[in-house]
Design a protein around this motif. Structure first.
Motif, PDB file in Angstrom:
ATOM      1  N   THR A 262      -3.373   8.385  -1.963  1.00 44.27           N
ATOM      2  CA  THR A 262      -2.248   7.551  -2.392  1.00 44.27           C
ATOM      3  C   THR A 262      -2.738   6.687  -3.567  1.00 44.27           C
ATOM      4  OG1 THR A 262      -2.919   5.726  -0.983  1.00 44.27           O
ATOM      5  CG2 THR A 262      -1.411   7.360  -0.008  1.00 44.27           C
ATOM      6  N   LYS A 263      -1.775   6.002  -4.211  1.00 47.73           N
ATOM      7  CA  LYS A 263      -2.173   5.135  -5.335  1.00 47.73           C
ATOM      8  C   LYS A 263      -3.063   3.996  -4.832  1.00 47.73           C
ATOM      9  CE  LYS A 263       1.763   6.241  -8.242  1.00 47.73           C
ATOM     10  NZ  LYS A 263       2.827   6.729  -7.339  1.00 47.73           N
ATOM     11  N   GLN A 264      -2.756   3.501  -3.666  1.00 46.85           N
ATOM     12  CA  GLN A 264      -3.597   2.426  -3.131  1.00 46.85           C
ATOM     13  C   GLN A 264      -5.023   2.948  -2.886  1.00 46.85           C
ATOM     14  OE1 GLN A 264      -2.244   0.447   0.446  1.00 46.85           O
ATOM     15  NE2 GLN A 264      -3.924  -1.019   0.368  1.00 46.85           N
ATOM     16  N   GLU A 265      -5.117   4.161  -2.358  1.00 47.18           N
ATOM     17  CA  GLU A 265      -6.452   4.725  -2.116  1.00 47.18           C
ATOM     18  C   GLU A 265      -7.214   4.924  -3.431  1.00 47.18           C
ATOM     19  OE1 GLU A 265      -5.478   6.986   2.122  1.00 47.18           O
ATOM     20  OE2 GLU A 265      -5.206   8.070   0.229  1.00 47.18           O
ATOM     21  N   MET A 266      -6.474   5.279  -4.487  1.00 52.67           N
ATOM     22  CA  MET A 266      -7.144   5.433  -5.792  1.00 52.67           C
ATOM     23  C   MET A 266      -7.668   4.094  -6.293  1.00 52.67           C
ATOM     24  SD  MET A 266      -4.948   8.056  -8.031  1.00 52.67           S
ATOM     25  CE  MET A 266      -4.139   9.293  -7.062  1.00 52.67           C
ATOM     26  N   PHE A 267      -6.815   3.072  -6.157  1.00 53.11           N
ATOM     27  CA  PHE A 267      -7.222   1.735  -6.587  1.00 53.11           C
ATOM     28  C   PHE A 267      -8.468   1.304  -5.808  1.00 53.11           C
ATOM     29  CE2 PHE A 267      -7.324  -2.828  -6.572  1.00 53.11           C
ATOM     30  CZ  PHE A 267      -6.928  -3.180  -7.855  1.00 53.11           C
ATOM     31  N   ASP A 268      -8.428   1.507  -4.485  1.00 47.91           N
ATOM     32  CA  ASP A 268      -9.553   1.108  -3.641  1.00 47.91           C
ATOM     33  C   ASP A 268     -10.820   1.898  -3.993  1.00 47.91           C
ATOM     34  OD1 ASP A 268      -7.849  -0.608  -2.392  1.00 47.91           O
ATOM     35  OD2 ASP A 268      -7.589   0.597  -0.571  1.00 47.91           O
ATOM     36  N   ARG A 269     -10.647   3.161  -4.289  1.00 45.65           N
ATOM     37  CA  ARG A 269     -11.797   3.995  -4.646  1.00 45.65           C
ATOM     38  C   ARG A 269     -12.429   3.497  -5.958  1.00 45.65           C
ATOM     39  NH1 ARG A 269     -16.303   6.448  -3.797  1.00 45.65           N
ATOM     40  NH2 ARG A 269     -16.676   8.320  -5.000  1.00 45.65           N
ATOM     41  N   ARG A 296       1.091  -0.181 -14.261  1.00 42.44           N
ATOM     42  CA  ARG A 296       2.306   0.393 -14.869  1.00 42.44           C
ATOM     43  C   ARG A 296       2.974   1.444 -13.990  1.00 42.44           C
ATOM     44  NH1 ARG A 296       0.595   1.176 -21.222  1.00 42.44           N
ATOM     45  NH2 ARG A 296      -0.260  -0.914 -21.472  1.00 42.44           N
ATOM     46  N   ASN A 297       2.308   1.839 -12.920  1.00 46.11           N
ATOM     47  CA  ASN A 297       2.913   2.815 -12.007  1.00 46.11           C
ATOM     48  C   ASN A 297       3.997   2.214 -11.128  1.00 46.11           C
ATOM     49  OD1 ASN A 297       1.364   5.296 -12.478  1.00 46.11           O
ATOM     50  ND2 ASN A 297      -0.390   4.072 -11.809  1.00 46.11           N
ATOM     51  N   PHE A 298       4.108   0.886 -11.113  1.00 48.17           N
ATOM     52  CA  PHE A 298       4.991   0.241 -10.137  1.00 48.17           C
ATOM     53  C   PHE A 298       6.034  -0.629 -10.824  1.00 48.17           C
ATOM     54  CE2 PHE A 298       0.644   0.632  -8.588  1.00 48.17           C
ATOM     55  CZ  PHE A 298       0.837   1.510  -7.520  1.00 48.17           C
ATOM     56  N   PHE A 325      -0.051  -4.008  -2.411  1.00 51.08           N
ATOM     57  CA  PHE A 325       0.258  -2.668  -1.887  1.00 51.08           C
ATOM     58  C   PHE A 325       1.036  -2.751  -0.572  1.00 51.08           C
ATOM     59  CE2 PHE A 325      -3.262  -1.340  -4.760  1.00 51.08           C
ATOM     60  CZ  PHE A 325      -2.537  -0.434  -5.511  1.00 51.08           C
ATOM     61  N   LEU A 326       0.811  -3.823   0.169  1.00 50.35           N
ATOM     62  CA  LEU A 326       1.511  -3.994   1.439  1.00 50.35           C
ATOM     63  C   LEU A 326       2.990  -4.312   1.227  1.00 50.35           C
ATOM     64  CD1 LEU A 326      -0.212  -3.916   4.054  1.00 50.35           C
ATOM     65  CD2 LEU A 326       0.233  -6.341   4.286  1.00 50.35           C
ATOM     66  N   HIS A 327       3.297  -5.145   0.234  1.00 48.62           N
ATOM     67  CA  HIS A 327       4.652  -5.694   0.123  1.00 48.62           C
ATOM     68  C   HIS A 327       5.437  -5.278  -1.121  1.00 48.62           C
ATOM     69  CE1 HIS A 327       3.795  -8.127   3.566  1.00 48.62           C
ATOM     70  NE2 HIS A 327       2.747  -8.648   2.969  1.00 48.62           N
ATOM     71  N   SER A 328       4.765  -4.972  -2.234  1.00 52.06           N
ATOM     72  CA  SER A 328       5.512  -4.859  -3.498  1.00 52.06           C
ATOM     73  C   SER A 328       5.313  -3.546  -4.251  1.00 52.06           C
ATOM     74  CB  SER A 328       5.074  -5.995  -4.445  1.00 52.06           C
ATOM     75  OG  SER A 328       4.999  -7.208  -3.771  1.00 52.06           O
ATOM     76  N   ALA A 329       4.551  -2.604  -3.655  1.00 52.19           N
ATOM     77  CA  ALA A 329       4.190  -1.417  -4.430  1.00 52.19           C
ATOM     78  C   ALA A 329       5.296  -0.368  -4.444  1.00 52.19           C
ATOM     79  CB  ALA A 329       2.895  -0.831  -3.873  1.00 52.19           C
ATOM     80  N   ILE A 330       6.374  -0.661  -5.185  1.00 46.94           N
ATOM     81  CA  ILE A 330       7.387   0.383  -5.362  1.00 46.94           C
ATOM     82  C   ILE A 330       7.561   0.647  -6.845  1.00 46.94           C
ATOM     83  CG2 ILE A 330       8.684   0.074  -3.247  1.00 46.94           C
ATOM     84  CD1 ILE A 330      10.599  -1.731  -4.907  1.00 46.94           C
TER      85      ILE A 330
END
Ligand SMILES: Cc1cc2nc3c(=O)[nH]c(=O)nc-3n(C[C@H](O)[C@H](O)[C@H](O)COP(=O)(O)O)c2cc1C
Length: 330
Positions: A262-269, A296-298, A325-330
């Motif tokens: 996921t995008k969050q996993e990419m950010f974390d990686r 810019r993805n969101f 990522f929990l609340h606003s990642a759309i």
């Protein structure tokens, strides 16, 4: 010394590049963490470092310098040099041989103020004779592929541009990247992909087209307009590290498996790679720079960019990102 393959790859002095999709040299971005992330997403055939001062290179440590830190999987990797003096070439090239570079790129296209001070990058191109000598010296110093990255010139002048490119080819450059903008044009201006085609038709060496590719559709349009042998992606790769894989799949028909992240996993990686490989004081600035593009993805990405920007430590930045990522990642 270079050959094009019918399946969309190329060979430079025996080095296979497939697919012909390259990560651009970008100061503060094209370091080990981003290079590794895009490799893990797949579809990249060639990596570049950010620009490195040839003069300083021999003194830099590959264990601690954020410019030289590199994972073993990061290949093929071309190190991009900026330079003005012939005498700096041999020591820099010796160091790049020690570092097991797969190729050496000469920056002839960057208009950054720090290069203006030195008369390097795009500021060299006003003196083609000087560039000729530098390339000749570089060519004689290495068996590795030599590439050059240029813009279109000060103004649209076809014969000047083509003479310059033919000169580079004649002096033994194996690969040319053309950023389809004039020297002083800002990124907000549409790149002139058709002018990259003018260069492509005038030289026999492979040409990578660069500038303004953020989607598979733009990759297709750029290839159509330029007839280039491949593409180089800069900001698009920092925004969408998976874009190479999409282009490789959809444009070149290659069976690249998705990483499934996921995008969050990419950010974390990305953050984890910074923490794993970079000295403490070299991490946060790089996370901020990456977040600026990745945000810019969101739709509400400015929240991610500004909260990371304001953070004073890596831990704070990671907490802010998690919250986003929990609340606003759309
Ligand atoms: C933050 C940033 C740093 C850059 N640093 C370099 C550099 O070190 N060397 C270089 O040749 N070009 C540099 N560039 C230019 C890029 O390599 C590329 O030519 C430009 O961004 C256009 O491609 P893009 O639209 O795919 O981003 C940089 C661009 C950006 C945005």
């Amino acid at each position: 010394m270079s050959a094009l393959s019918t399946t969309g790859g190329m060979t430079l002095r025996g080095l296979a590049i497939s697919p012909p999709l390259a990560l651009a040299p970008m100061v503060g971005l094209s370091h080990s963490a981003l290079r590794t992330l895009v490799l893990e997403e797949g579809g990249t055939g060639l990596l570049f470092t950010e620009m490195l001062a040839a003069r300083k290179l021999p003194q830099e440590s590959d264990r601690t310098s954020p410019y030289l830190i590199r994972g073993t999987e990061e290949r093929p990797l071309f190190y991009q040099l900026f330079l003005t003096e012939n005498e700096d070439i041999a020591p820099a090239v010796d160091r790049l041989h020690e570092l097991e570079a797969q190729g050496i790129d000469l920056n002839l296209g960057c208009p950054a103020p720090q290069l203006r001070r030195h008369g390097a990058g795009v500021f060299l191109t006003g003196d083609p004779q000087r560039v000729r000598i530098l390339i000749r010296t570089l060519r004689a110093a290495t068996h590795l592929p030599v590439s050059a990255k240029i813009r279109l010139g000060e103004c649209l002048d076809e014969s000047r541009l083509l003479d310059f490119c033919r000169m580079l080819e004649g002096e033994g450059v194996d690969l040319l990247t053309v950023h389809g903008r004039l020297d002083k044009e800002k990124f907000c201006r549409r790149p002139r992909w058709d002018w990259i085609g003018t260069v492509k038709r005038a030289v026999a060496i492979p040409v990578l087209a660069n500038g303004g590719i953020f989607s598979v559709e733009e990759a297709r349009q750029c290839l159509r307009a330029s007839g280039a042998d491949g593409l180089m992606l800069g900001r698009g790769a920092a925004c969408r590290p998976w874009l190479f894989a999409d282009i490789a799949r959809e444009v070149y028909g290659l069976p690249i498996a998705s990483s499934g992240r996921t995008k969050q996993e990419m950010f974390d990686r990305f953050a984890a790679l910074l923490e794993e490989r970079f000295p403490v004081e070299r991490r946060l600035g790089r996370l901020k720079q990456f977040s600026h593009y990745f945000a810019r993805n969101f739709r509400f990405g400015h929240l991610l960019a500004t909260s990371v920007q304001k953070s004073e430590t890596m831990d704070e930045a990671k907490r802010q990102a998690e919250e986003f990522f929990l609340h606003s990642a759309i």
